[in-house]
Enzyme design. Structure first.
Site, PDB file in Angstrom:
ATOM      1  CG  ASP A   1      18.549  17.496  22.485  1.00  0.00           C
ATOM      2  OD1 ASP A   1      18.825  16.770  23.460  1.00  0.00           O
ATOM      3  OD2 ASP A   1      17.953  17.068  21.492  1.00  0.00           O
TER       4      ASP A   1
ATOM      5  CB  CYS B   1       6.650  12.854  41.773  1.00  0.00           C
ATOM      6  SG  CYS B   1       7.231  13.415  40.163  1.00  0.00           S
TER       7      CYS B   1
ATOM      8  CB  CYS C   1       4.824   8.626  34.274  1.00  0.00           C
ATOM      9  SG  CYS C   1       5.816   8.622  35.782  1.00  0.00           S
TER      10      CYS C   1
ATOM     11  CB  CYS D   1       5.923   3.204  30.255  1.00  0.00           C
ATOM     12  SG  CYS D   1       7.204   2.889  29.018  1.00  0.00           S
TER      13      CYS D   1
ATOM     14  CB  CYS E   1      12.367   4.766  25.620  1.00  0.00           C
ATOM     15  SG  CYS E   1      11.495   6.336  25.433  1.00  0.00           S
TER      16      CYS E   1
ATOM     17  CB  CYS F   1       6.617   7.886  22.933  1.00  0.00           C
ATOM     18  SG  CYS F   1       5.339   7.230  24.020  1.00  0.00           S
TER      19      CYS F   1
ATOM     20  CB  CYS G   1       5.816   9.002  30.476  1.00  0.00           C
ATOM     21  SG  CYS G   1       7.100  10.006  29.692  1.00  0.00           S
TER      22      CYS G   1
ATOM     23  CB  CYS H   1       2.279  13.927  33.912  1.00  0.00           C
ATOM     24  SG  CYS H   1       2.932  14.838  35.338  1.00  0.00           S
TER      25      CYS H   1
END
Length: 355
Positions: free
Chosen positions: A133, A187, A193, A197, A213, A240, A243, A247
């Site tokens: 990350d 998808c 999603c 939001c 976001c 958060c 989204c 799904c």
């Protein structure tokens, strides 16, 4: 000689839920970062601009890289409280990945074990570098080309067996490992999603404006949260999951029993007012050992004030006058301008709800 198959098998034995191999070559999705940055979608994340060149090619992260070992770790522990949308007013919501241990540390240790094992198995020396990350690697792109899933409309990686509650990490190496084939996008016509939001951060399929976001607003943003976005933050203290929660691929997502990701007592669903009344040291204890240490106490207090302001409980306005028990000092996080700004907004909002 190390093979892709044996590396992937060992990765799973160490604790990774999936592992694949991607080529360390020019991949078409990598170039999208430059356009994303030009549109201003990174907001205050200046480090994204500074590291853009490295993020554009993993061979700048590790010169001579030929293969990218990508791991995926399931962190879904399920809903530990009542259903996500039916929580008591004034309680905080913490993103699932931050409810347990700090994934940066956990995954780094597991990658270290994998790399140590690889060096024991490989007679000839080789170059390798791990990433988790915070390193300058576009993990999702390499994860797709390692066959771990597809890049979804919410910009997450979705694995058809595991869903999208996945932490991505890996190792770049100059070993010529056999790559996996990318997965097909599944998808379809779904836009759940994008529709869910609350801030409109998903401006299009697979296109996130980070400045809108909730994760960015509660974690990365050092400035005051724009007033037009505070109500939409709702009860989110850190991050958060909306989204991902909506799904369809996560409706029956497996649940991990890995102790590293099990929620620590009181970390999610805590009273915002009770947290607000803690001292800075007590707040530090609350986040210690988790990913929440990657933001400042001032930003956490700012977020708490916003959650309290969104609670609709006018009686909490008085609580905002008492941030933390005990002796105050010059470095108290409640004295930060972003916190004072959020408190003033919250009091005004609660005052209106009282009338």
């Amino acid at each position: 000689m190390l093979s892709s198959a044996i590396v992937k098998q060992r990765a799973r034995e160490i604790g990774f839920d999936a592992c694949g191999i991607a080529p360390a070559t020019d991949l078409p999705e990598l170039a999208a970062l430059a356009t994303w940055l030009d549109r201003g979608y990174a907001g205050e994340m200046v480090y994204m601009h500074k590291s853009a060149e490295t993020r554009g090619d993993i061979r700048r992260f590790l010169p001579g890289a030929r293969s990218v070992i990508v791991t995926a770790t399931l962190y879904n522990t399920g809903n530990t409280l009542s259903p996500e949308r039916q929580r008591p007013a004034g309680t905080v919501r913490v993103a699932r990945y931050a409810r347990g241990d700090d994934y940066h540390l956990v995954l780094a240790e597991r990658l270290h074990l994998l790399l140590e094992w690889m060096r024991e198995q490989q007679a000839e020396p080789f170059e390798a570098a791990a990433f988790v990350d915070k390193h300058h690697v576009q993990e999702r792109v390499y994860a797709r080309h390692a066959g771990l899933g597809w890049l979804a409309k919410n910009t997450c990686l979705i694995n058809p067996e595991l869903g999208s509650w996945l932490l991505l990490a890996g190792i770049a190496t100059d070993l010529p490992l056999e790559p996996d084939a990318p997965r097909l996008d599944q998808c379809g016509d779904c836009t759940l999603c994008l529709d869910a939001c609350p801030t409109g951060a998903l401006v299009d399929a697979r296109l996130l404006d980070a400045t809108k976001c909730i994760s960015y607003l509660t974690i990365e943003l050092e400035s005051p949260v724009p007033e037009t976005q505070r109500e939409a933050i709702g009860d989110h203290l850190f991050g958060c999951d909306i989204c991902q929660t909506v799904c369809p691929w996560n409706l029956a997502a497996p649940v991990t029993t890995d102790a590293a990701w099990l929620p620590r007592v009181g970390r999610d669903g805590a009273s915002a007012a009770a947290l607000w009344q803690r001292t800075d040291q007590e707040l530090h204890t609350f986040v210690r050992g988790s990913s929440m240490t990657h933001t400042s106490l001032a930003r956490l207090r700012r977020n708490l004030a916003i959650v309290i302001g969104n609670s609709g409980d006018a009686s909490l306005g008085v609580v905002l006058d008492h941030p933390g028990h005990g002796v105050r000092n010059a470095a108290h996080s409640a004295d930060a301008p972003i916190v004072r700004d959020a408190v003033a907004w919250a009091k005004t909002r609660l005052g209106k709800s009282e009338r």
